[in-house]
Design an enzyme around this catalytic site. Structure first.
Site, short mmCIF file in Angstrom:
data_model
loop_
_atom_site.label_atom_id
_atom_site.label_comp_id
_atom_site.label_asym_id
_atom_site.label_seq_id
_atom_site.Cartn_x
_atom_site.Cartn_y
_atom_site.Cartn_z
NE ARG A 1 4.61 -0.61 1.50
CZ ARG A 1 5.79 -0.11 1.11
NH1 ARG A 1 6.79 -0.04 1.98
NH2 ARG A 1 5.96 0.30 -0.13
CE LYS B 1 4.53 -3.79 -0.47
NZ LYS B 1 3.84 -3.39 -1.72
CG HIS C 1 -2.84 1.04 1.15
ND1 HIS C 1 -1.47 0.86 1.30
CD2 HIS C 1 -3.03 1.34 -0.17
CE1 HIS C 1 -0.87 1.03 0.13
NE2 HIS C 1 -1.80 1.33 -0.77
NE ARG D 1 2.19 3.00 1.85
CZ ARG D 1 3.52 3.15 1.90
NH1 ARG D 1 4.11 3.50 3.02
NH2 ARG D 1 4.26 2.92 0.83
CG HIS E 1 6.48 4.96 -3.24
ND1 HIS E 1 5.89 6.21 -3.30
CD2 HIS E 1 5.60 4.18 -2.56
CE1 HIS E 1 4.72 6.18 -2.69
NE2 HIS E 1 4.53 4.96 -2.23
CE1 TYR F 1 -0.54 8.57 -2.24
CE2 TYR F 1 1.72 8.01 -2.83
CZ TYR F 1 0.46 7.63 -2.40
OH TYR F 1 0.19 6.32 -2.14
#
Length: 372
Positions: A215, A239, A312, A315, A339, A348
């Site tokens: 990220r 995060k 992004h 990514r 995730h 994806y």
């Protein structure tokens, strides 16, 4: 009040949040103080901005009487009618803003974000907070009656939209080759000087996005101690402040090594373990690159290639390629990309369905050839 910042981004939004809170009523300050441990400064900054919009609309419409947002009375929220609240979200849905040369309206996702912010505040005020008397600020939660409309899209449709915006097939490899071998020829002499100064750094940034799925905030906060050249791994802060270690392609690690070989000389950068990896030269000294600066680097090179993309999107490109190469290994994709929801990783996998169809046709061609 605020926790110690662990990243550039957190420090930046902590400061912006602190400034905005000076204009907010006491109960919003208390909300942020209690929530900062659980939510990022960026999320809280966006929430408080949504609160401010809501309070200002209530005052402008004459629904609540007060001289400033700072003095907004908390009991006014208890007495709001459902019609008042619904009218606010209708106002948002009709609100126009200029993007580029076009007049646009807020989409359903953005309106849902406003709803989520206000639902969080009202839940806090009616259930979670406790005053000196042992009770919450008030009991009636009108915001709990407001539904959040889910944006109805299948995974395939969401995946299709992603596919339209990323590098497909070998375009990522072609893009890196373009930056290294073709891009310099398009520059003026003065532009070329800046390119030569930063080419190793910029190329390492692009390569790391495409070679690890990192990220933006994770990349901008990389420290020298976070790179393990022996195992081609990097340590990052996810995060929520969670530490993690992810793999990077050997090529992207080599590109990173090539940058580090010139980093000290070009940017007068120190080489202590805790020094930031990606830096610029500012007033004769090295300073860490901001998220915005890294975004601009990505925009510049991808636009020159003919497909302007954000970090992004790079990514997303990596994640799609990873899904293809692993045969859609969801646990691995979740681990590598950080995730928490498998549905995100499934995007994806779905974006590789067209490739799977093509592969099936190629496999079947062997059988047809055998029959001749």
């Amino acid at each position: 009040m605020f926790l110690l910042a662990i990243s550039n981004q957190q420090e930046y939004y902590e400061k912006r949040l602190e400034e905005m809170l000076k204009e907010m009523p006491h109960f919003v300050e208390k909300y942020v103080d209690d929530k900062l441990y659980y939510r990022s400064p960026l999320t809280l900054f966006n929430y408080v901005r949504n609160f401010k919009d809501f309070f200002e609309w209530l005052v402008t419409e004459g629904i609540v009487i007060c001289d400033s947002v700072k003095n907004f009375p908390v009991d006014a929220l208890e007495n709001l009618s459902l019609d008042d609240v619904n009218n606010y979200f209708k106002f948002l849905s009709r609100k126009k803003y200029v993007k580029g040369n076009e007049l646009q309206q807020l989409n359903e996702r953005t309106i849902n974000q406003h709803k989520s912010a206000l639902r969080s505040l009202f839940k806090y005020l009616t259930v979670e907070a406790e005053l000196s008397n042992g009770k919450a600020y008030f009991e009636r939660n009108v915001m709990a009656k407001v539904p959040v409309k889910k944006v109805k899209e299948t995974l395939s449709e969401r995946a299709r939209k992603i596919t339209e915006k990323i590098f497909i097939g070998d375009m990522d490899v072609e893009f890196l080759d373009f930056v290294k071998n073709e891009y310099p020829a398009s520059l003026s002499p003065s532009q070329k000087r800046f390119f030569e100064r930063d080419k190793e750094r910029d190329f390492a940034i692009l390569s790391m996005f495409l070679g690890s799925g990192i990220r933006l905030s994770e990349l901008s906060n990389l420290r020298l101690k976070d790179i393990d050249f022996s195992s081609n791994q990097i340590s990052i802060i996810r995060k929520g402040g969670k530490k993690d270690t992810i793999a990077a392609t050997p090529s992207s690690i080599e590109d990173l090594r090539a940058y580090l070989d010139v980093r000290k000389e070009k940017y007068k950068a120190a080489d202590g373990d805790n020094e930031y990896v990606f830096v610029k030269r500012y007033k004769g000294k090295a300073a860490p690159l901001s998220n915005r600066a890294i975004e601009n680097i990505v925009y510049k090179y991808t636009k020159a290639f003919g497909k302007r993309m954000s970090p992004h999107k790079l990514r997303h490109t990596y994640a799609t390629n990873l899904a293809k190469e692993t045969g859609g290994d969801i646990p691995l994709i979740m681990t590598q990309l950080g995730h928490t929801d498998s549905d995100t990783s499934l995007l994806y996998v779905h974006s590789t369905i067209e490739r799977q169809r093509e592969a099936a046709e190629k496999l079947d061609a062997r059988r047809k050839h055998r029959k001749k």
